[in-house]
Design an enzyme around this catalytic site. Structure first.
Site, short mmCIF file in Angstrom:
data_model
loop_
_atom_site.label_atom_id
_atom_site.label_comp_id
_atom_site.label_asym_id
_atom_site.label_seq_id
_atom_site.Cartn_x
_atom_site.Cartn_y
_atom_site.Cartn_z
N ALA A 161 0.80 -1.16 0.01
CA ALA A 161 0.06 -0.12 0.03
C ALA A 161 0.77 1.26 0.11
CB ALA A 161 -0.94 -0.10 1.15
N LYS A 162 0.10 2.06 -0.76
CA LYS A 162 1.09 3.39 -0.56
C LYS A 162 0.53 4.37 0.42
CE LYS A 162 3.27 6.51 -4.49
NZ LYS A 162 4.61 6.70 -3.77
#
Ligand code: PMP
Length: 318
Positions: A161-162
């Site tokens: 996940a960013k």
């Protein structure tokens, strides 16, 4: 090289951003100081680029992939997400148009409401910002330093996940490298294998083959995937595997790749100088092919047709 951190000024009095369905002046937009995102780094974001194509159009490169990753990042972080990829791509093109931008860096952020408890929110907000990004100069090779910081352990974070909070690690690593006179850091993973840059993925070249760290402890970069696709088209052998710093320091050449970084070669890693002349490397071929791909012409589909029907890969000259 934080994603997009190349510009001294991100907005001015005329700048328009997309804020929760409306286009508003950046200078007048408000953000809640009680947001859970500000206090705890609990937000997700993307770094996207648009290019002026060789035929003069504005093209957001891999728009679908970026907005799908944003959605997946939000899901991983238990953040409500009620936007479609198509509507966000449309809003992004409109943001570019209203700001008269073609070669731009685009930064969507999904953020949280007021909440100082650690429970799940019922609401999320979105902002899409864009600023000017000059065409990349691909000839300056980086002097890289192995960081004293490791990448976050995937058992502590959803590393695919960013998420904003992960970037505290990136900031520390980049600041350390620059303070020591290097251009950028290389971070290892928790097992001591070469992982990635603070905001880009890693490849090395040996005997004409390109090797990149396997997925698991790195952000699965869209540029990394693009490089692998280009290698496939150009019949360049590739391998995804875990490898040590010692192995990396026997490579002929190496580069970082990312949306902001594009494809950028390395001059050295710590005391090790990559021996192959950059212009004679397969890596350089990939750098040129990437540049050609991102500025290749494409047309937005006629109104009513899905935006994600756009062709993402075009032919590349050898
Ligand atoms: N790793 C990290 C930690 C990053 O922040 C980025 C930039 N998003 C990348 C790799 C490269 O990803 P992409 O090619 O999707 O920009």
């Amino acid at each position: 090289m934080g994603d997009g951190g190349f510009m001294a000024s991100y907005y001015n009095n005329e700048t328009i951003l997309f804020l929760n369905g409306e286009f508003v002046k950046a200078a007048e937009a408000k953000m809640d100081f009680y947001s859970q995102s500000l206090h705890y780094g609990y937000s997700v974001f993307e770094g996207i680029r648009s290019y002026k194509t060789v035929t003069g159009e504005t093209k957001i490169f891999k728009a679908v992939e970026h907005y799908e990753r944003l959605k997946n990042s939000a899901a991983a972080m238990n953040m409500p997400y009620h936007w479609t990829t198509d509507e966000l791509i449309e809003a992004t093109y409109e943001t570019l148009k209203r700001n008269k931008l073609q070669d731009a860096y685009i930064r969507p952020v999904v953020y949280a409401p007021q909440n100082m408890k650690f429970d799940v929110n019922e609401q999320s907000f979105i902002v899409i910002e864009a600023w000017e990004m000059q065409p990349f100069l691909g000839d300056k090779l980086l002097r890289v330093m192995t960081s004293s910081f490791q990448r976050p352990n995937p058992k502590a974070f959803y590393i695919h996940a960013k998420a904003a909070g992960h970037y505290v690690n990136s900031i520390l690593a980049s600041q350390e490298a620059k303070a020591k006179g290097y251009d950028e850091a290389l971070l290892l993973d928790m097992n001591g294998y070469a992982a990635e840059a603070p905001g880009a993925n890693l490849f090395y070249e040996k005997g004409g083959k390109l090797v990149t760290p396997a997925l698991g402890n790195i952000l699965p970069g869209i540029t990394r995937a693009t490089v692998l696709e280009l290698c496939n088209e150009l019949n360049i052998e590739t391998e995804e595997k875990f490898f040590t710093l010692d192995e990396l320091k026997t490579a002929d050449a190496a580069f970082y790749c990312g949306t902001a970084a594009e494809v950028i070669g390395m001059k050295s890693l710590d005391e090790y100088e990559f021996p192959l002349e950059w212009n004679n490397s397969v890596s350089r071929k990939i750098q040129l092919a990437y540049k050609e791909l991102v500025t290749a012409p494409f047309r937005l589909p006629p109104k009513g047709e899905a935006i994600n029907a756009q062709p993402l890969l075009i032919e590349v000259n050898d």
